[in-house]
Every structure is written in C-alpha cells, then in structure tokens.
Design an enzyme around this catalytic site. Structure first.
Site: not given
Ligand code: RIB
Ligand code: CA
Length: 312
Positions: A242
């Site tokens: 992500h």
């Molecule tokens: O949904 C993914 C996000 O949530 C990313 O930023 C992960 O590190 C968590 O913070």
C-alpha cells in the site's frame, strides 16, 4: 523534483518499505511524523526511527504525534501483544531520541516557515494532519501536494466497507478532505483498488532477496512476513504494498493514471464508518481531489528494486 516531502506514517511494514523506497531514491524527505495506527504510537514512533537508522538516514528528523484518533478509540490493525509492527527483520539499537517536538507542531512549523511549499505523503490515519489543519488552517496555503494512502471504492480491508487508515480515524479524514477542497490543494488518493494490484509475489520477493545488501535483506525479511493476513483473507499471490505506492507516485507519477472524483468519508454508521463514498463521475477536471485509476505494477517493483539496490 526537489520540493521537500514530509512523510506522515504508522510503521507498519509497508510504511517502512515506503521510507526505504524514498531514501533509496534520494527523495527530499524533510521529516517523518508518526501517528498511532497499525500499532500504538509507542511502537510506530520508534519503528520510524529504526527505519531511518537502517537506511543510515538518522539525519532525517522523526516526530511522535497523536496517540489516538480524533473521536474513535484507537483500533490497531493487529493484536499488538508480542508484535513490533516490523516483524521479519532485526534493527540496530536506537540512540536516544533527539526530537521532542510533537508531529503536529513540526507540521505547523514547517508549513508556516518553509521558504517553498511542501508535499505531504500520508501513509496512516490522518489524525496528525487534521489536528494541524484545525489548529492553524493557514498551513493549507503551503501544501503543494498531498498524496494519501487510504480509502477504497470496493471492499474494505478492516471492515467490508472501510479501508484501515480511513476506518481508524474517519473524522480526521473528513477534516482533511474538507480542507483540501476548501484550499484547492492538489490531492491524490491511492486506494485499495490500486494497491491490491501491487502484490509482492514470490517472484518479486525473490528478486528483492537477490539484491543482497543489508537494507534489501531487511526489506525482504519484513516482506516475507508482511501481508500474510491479506494473502489468507483474499487469496492474493502476495501482500499488497500500500504505502510505497504513495512515494512511488510522488517520484514517478507516470506509473499511475488518475481521475478527478467527488469523495466523502462516512463518519457514522454501524457497518459503514470509514467508508470512502466516491462519485467516480462526479469530479470535474477542476476538482483538486483525484483518485489513482491504474498502476504499472511491474514498473513500481522495478523502481522499488532500484531503490533497494542503491543501498549496496
Ligand atoms: O489499509 C492499508 C493502510 O493501513 C496502510 O497504510 C497500512 O500501513 C495501514 O496503515
Ligand atoms: Ca500505513
């Protein structure tokens, strides 16, 4: 581009990889602000410092921020008993912390005093940025660009409706999106619809392992643990990366396409709180809020490999 970047994050493995990508590509990171999210602030703050030490970037100031969301109680991504948030790698002992300033105060100070506008990479719940904007709304004038990892048009990853960052602090997300619209700040959301196309498959992990320097080996170790819950939950061939997508977008926007959208964050609703409600056809070209529409995943991993190899 040399415009300074402040990274607001909640490390977390993908936050850690995002920082390593930024350091490996020598991106102009002016500071790292941390917030409670994946794990409590008592872990996210030292975790960010550990990554800076690992990358030999202890020159980058790291700050501790909000230990809980604006309204909701803190809901961490995982049961924190026994986890550090950075499983899979060993880190050097941390020297005593130098910066006692709060993340919110650092954001305000930088955005009020910086001689040039600043870009912000938001990788966790938006609590710090929301508090800074509430305290000193005029800081919005010096935000050149905001890129957020958050939201989903499709299924969430913490509830069926909500992506984690938005779920943890939906009220902060509402404050931030309101402010960027009001101020006309160019803002891009990198949502799960994109990041679930950026998967650390066994082949990609093997390529990272083959780089063979201490930083890439630590990254491979973390990635080996990372995303196991997503792999199990979604049957994906690898964990979705992500947060590194945010820094990749800031460095190489050509790897993505975006489109203007109208968007709101649900702040109530027993089953829907944290949902990003997106009007895919509702944003005009003049809208300052865009959502990433496509990603060149192979191009992303080539960039990540380049970044990790730079530590050789
Ligand atoms: O949904 C993914 C996000 O949530 C990313 O930023 C992960 O590190 C968590 O913070
Ligand atoms: Ca994060």
């Amino acid at each position: 581009m040399t415009t300074p970047i402040i990274v607001d994050c909640d490390p977390g493995v993908d936050d850690a990889i995002a920082l390593l990508l930024a350091f490996g590509l020598d991106m102009p990171i002016a500071g790292v602000t941390t917030v409670a999210g994946n794990v409590p602030l008592s872990l996210t703050y030292p975790n960010a410092r550990k990554i800076c030490e690992l990358a030999n970037r202890s020159d980058v100031p790291v700050f501790a921020g909000c230990p809980r969301p604006l309204i909701k109680p803190l809901a961490t991504a995982e049961d924190v008993h026994g986890v550090s948030g950075l499983q899979g790698a060993d880190f050097p002992e941390l020297p005593p912390a130098k910066n006692k300033q709060h993340s919110v105060d650092f954001l305000i100070q930088q955005l009020l005093s910086a001689p040039e506008p600043i870009r912000i990479a938001a990788l966790g719940p938006l609590t710090n940025l929301a508090v800074a904007l509430i305290q000193r709304p005029q800081i919005a004038e010096n935000i050149e660009q905001l890129v957020i990892m958050g939201g989903a048009m499709g299924q969430g990853n913490i509830t069926p409706a909500a992506e984690f960052n938005m779920y943890v602090d939906p009220h902060a997300a509402h404050v931030v999106l309101d402010a960027v619209l009001e101020a006309g700040i160019p803002t891009t959301l990198i949502t799960l619809d994109i990041t679930h196309q950026v998967l650390t498959t066994p082949k990609r992990l093997a390529q990272i392992k083959a780089i063979g320097n201490p930083v890439s080996t630590a990254a491979a170790g973390m990635l080996s643990f990372y995303g196991q819950s997503d792999v199990a939950r979604y049957g994906l061939p690898g964990g979705p990366l992500h947060d590194p997508c945010v820094l990749a977008y800031l460095h190489s926007p050509h790897l993505f396409t975006t489109r203007p959208v109208a968007i709101a964050v649900e702040t109530t609703g027993e089953h829907t709180i944290g949902q990003t409600v997106v009007d895919w056809h509702g944003g005009s070209e003049s809208s300052t809020i865009h959502m990433a529409e496509t990603v060149d995943a192979d191009g992303f991993y080539s960039l990540l490999g380049q970044a990790l190899a730079s530590f050789s």
